[in-house]
Design an enzyme around this catalytic site. Structure first.
Site, short mmCIF file in Angstrom:
data_model
loop_
_atom_site.label_atom_id
_atom_site.label_comp_id
_atom_site.label_asym_id
_atom_site.label_seq_id
_atom_site.Cartn_x
_atom_site.Cartn_y
_atom_site.Cartn_z
CD GLN A 54 -3.06 -0.88 2.21
OE1 GLN A 54 -3.03 -1.55 3.23
NE2 GLN A 54 -3.99 0.02 1.98
CG HIS A 55 0.50 3.39 2.40
ND1 HIS A 55 -0.86 3.59 2.52
CD2 HIS A 55 0.87 2.62 3.46
CE1 HIS A 55 -1.28 2.98 3.62
NE2 HIS A 55 -0.26 2.38 4.20
CG ASP A 80 0.09 -5.08 1.88
OD1 ASP A 80 -0.73 -4.30 2.40
OD2 ASP A 80 1.33 -4.91 1.98
#
Length: 464
Positions: A69-70, A224
């Site tokens: 992520q991110h 995830d």
């Protein structure tokens, strides 16, 4: 058959499973380069290698991508990558996160998008980009996340308007509201300096296209942790603790959360619910670092840790080896407290490493329970869960019974389950039989270990 992808920080893993019962048919894997700044082309290359090792997609009816992520993937108007992606564990955006928080206030951020900016989130990385690379910020016509970009590439990368994502990954950006189910473009503009194309947020189980040159359906994918929740079949009352490159504590709930302290991020899940989550930067690599210091392997580290008494006779490791995300201490370093002649043994250090790792996760579990999240048991997954010491010490530190499913690729498995959902349709993902070989652990809590850790944690200073 269906395929699931886990494009993680360190590698790309692919599983091909039977859509009806989830039985594993074949799998493949490829490595990613090290670093916190990575050219996305490396992910695509690794995906191609992993897919080839897994036998390709010719006989696969649907595929979904789960991913870290991110990560900030900036694209120009032609769809070209503007600069290498900044990953979730790149801490250079720590000051940007603080600026954003100060501008609106933590309570307004939590109310708006369910989280408070920290260095990991995409919104903070975009503010850093605008401040430090204004030319690249100006070139940025679209912002995607790692799994969005890979799904788009699998579909042929035909125009920025074809970008798609899911609720779980969108909720980790800092400019999408899980409670409202929509983007907060005002927050995107505040960070980047201008508006940009953002991936369409698909509904759970919705097909977002087909693999270029074939009939294989593309699922919306997932972040995830949300994919892992699908993979382990997490239900209300389960809190999943994942010990991988990062450490995460998360649960599936039916209502959004908003924590103005920023400890708990109020993410969405991949099935239409919510996924409150606490993340730490330092997880399995704490064990690797301790093993390296002692000149032993991970199995021997585990044996050493179990040979020392609970609490390691007062030796405490605060494992902020790469700074920390929770608490937000990006410039902090690790610290060892309580070192005496008696505790200067390999066994004591090994025990302190395992307990320090688990204490950081236990703090996260406490924060989630304080927000009303139910926790009847902990489901322990990730590479760190393969350590016998971690499995046996975890119930005492976390204060809950622990179940450990057999080792598996749960992010990729969850993505495959989502792909099966896309294929079958309906309101819920298909039920696959639970993994065989799950082990249960329980032991008396050791609150004194947590108390000593809390005292040592407060002594850590930031190295700025």
């Amino acid at each position: 058959m269906v395929a699931g992808v886990d494009s993680s920080t360190q590698s790309c893993k692919v599983v091909v499973r039977d859509a009806a019962d989830g039985a594993l048919v074949r799998e493949g894997k490829a490595s990613h380069p090290d670093g916190t700044e990575v050219a996305p082309a490396h992910w695509l290359s690794a995906l191609g290698t992993a897919l080839e090792e897994a036998g390709g997609l010719a006989d696969v009816a649907a595929v979904s991508v789960g991913g870290q992520q991110h990560g900030m993937v900036c694209l120009d108007g032609e769809g070209e990558v503007v600069r290498p992606a900044l990953l979730w564990n790149d801490n250079r955006s720590g000051d940007a996160a603080r600026e954003l928080t100060e501008e609106l206030g933590a309570e307004r951020w939590a109310a708006a998008v369910g989280l408070v900016p920290v260095a990991s989130f995409t919104v903070s990385k975009l503010r850093w980009l605008a401040a430090h690379e204004p030319g690249n910020a100006a070139r940025t016509a679209a912002v995607a996340l790692p799994h969005d970009w890979l799904t788009w590439c699998l579909g042929g990368a035909e125009g920025l308007e074809a970008l798609a994502t899911d609720r779980s990954d969108a909720s980790g950006t800092g400019y999408w509201s899980p409670a409202e189910g929509g983007y907060r473009r005002d927050l995107l503009t505040r960070a980047l300096g201008h508006d940009a194309v953002l991936p369409r947020v698909a509904a759970p189980g919705e097909a977002v296209g087909r693999v270029a040159g074939g009939d294989t359906l593309l699922g919306p994918g997932a972040g995830d942790n949300a994919a892992a929740a699908l993979g382990v079949g997490a239900r209300t009352g389960d809190v999943v603790v994942s010990i991988g490159t990062s450490g995460t504590v998360f649960a599936v709930t039916d209502r959004p959360t908003a924590d103005p302290t920023g400890t708990v991020a109020g993410f969405a899940d991949a099935a239409g619910g919510f996924l409150p989550l606490v993340a730490t930067l330092n997880a399995a690599r704490v064990l690797e670092a301790a093993a390296r210091l002692l000149g032993v392997g991970l199995d021997e580290l585990s044996e050493l840790a179990l040979s020392a008494p609970p609490g390691a006779d007062g030796l405490v490791l605060v494992p902020y080896l790469e700074g920390e995300r929770t608490p937000a201490r990006p410039e902090a370093t690790g610290a060892l407290h309580g070192l005496t002649l008696a505790t200067s043994t390999p066994a004591h250090l090994a025990r302190a490493a395992v307990e320090g790792l688990l204490c950081g996760l236990a703090d996260g579990l406490d924060a989630m329970v304080a927000l009303g999240v139910e926790c009847h048991r902990v489901v322990l997954v990730g590479g760190g869960a393969r350590s016998e010491a971690v499995r046996r010490i975890a119930p005492a530190v976390l204060g809950r019974p622990v179940v450990v499913p057999p080792p598996g690729e749960y992010v990729a498995d969850g993505a495959a389950r989502q792909a099966a959902w896309v294929l079958a349709g309906g309101q819920e993902p298909p039920e696959w039989p639970a993994a065989q070989g799950t082990r249960s652990y329980a032991s008396a809590p050791t609150p004194e270990v947590r108390e000593r850790y809390a005292g040592a944690r407060e002594l850590v200073v930031d190295q700025r």
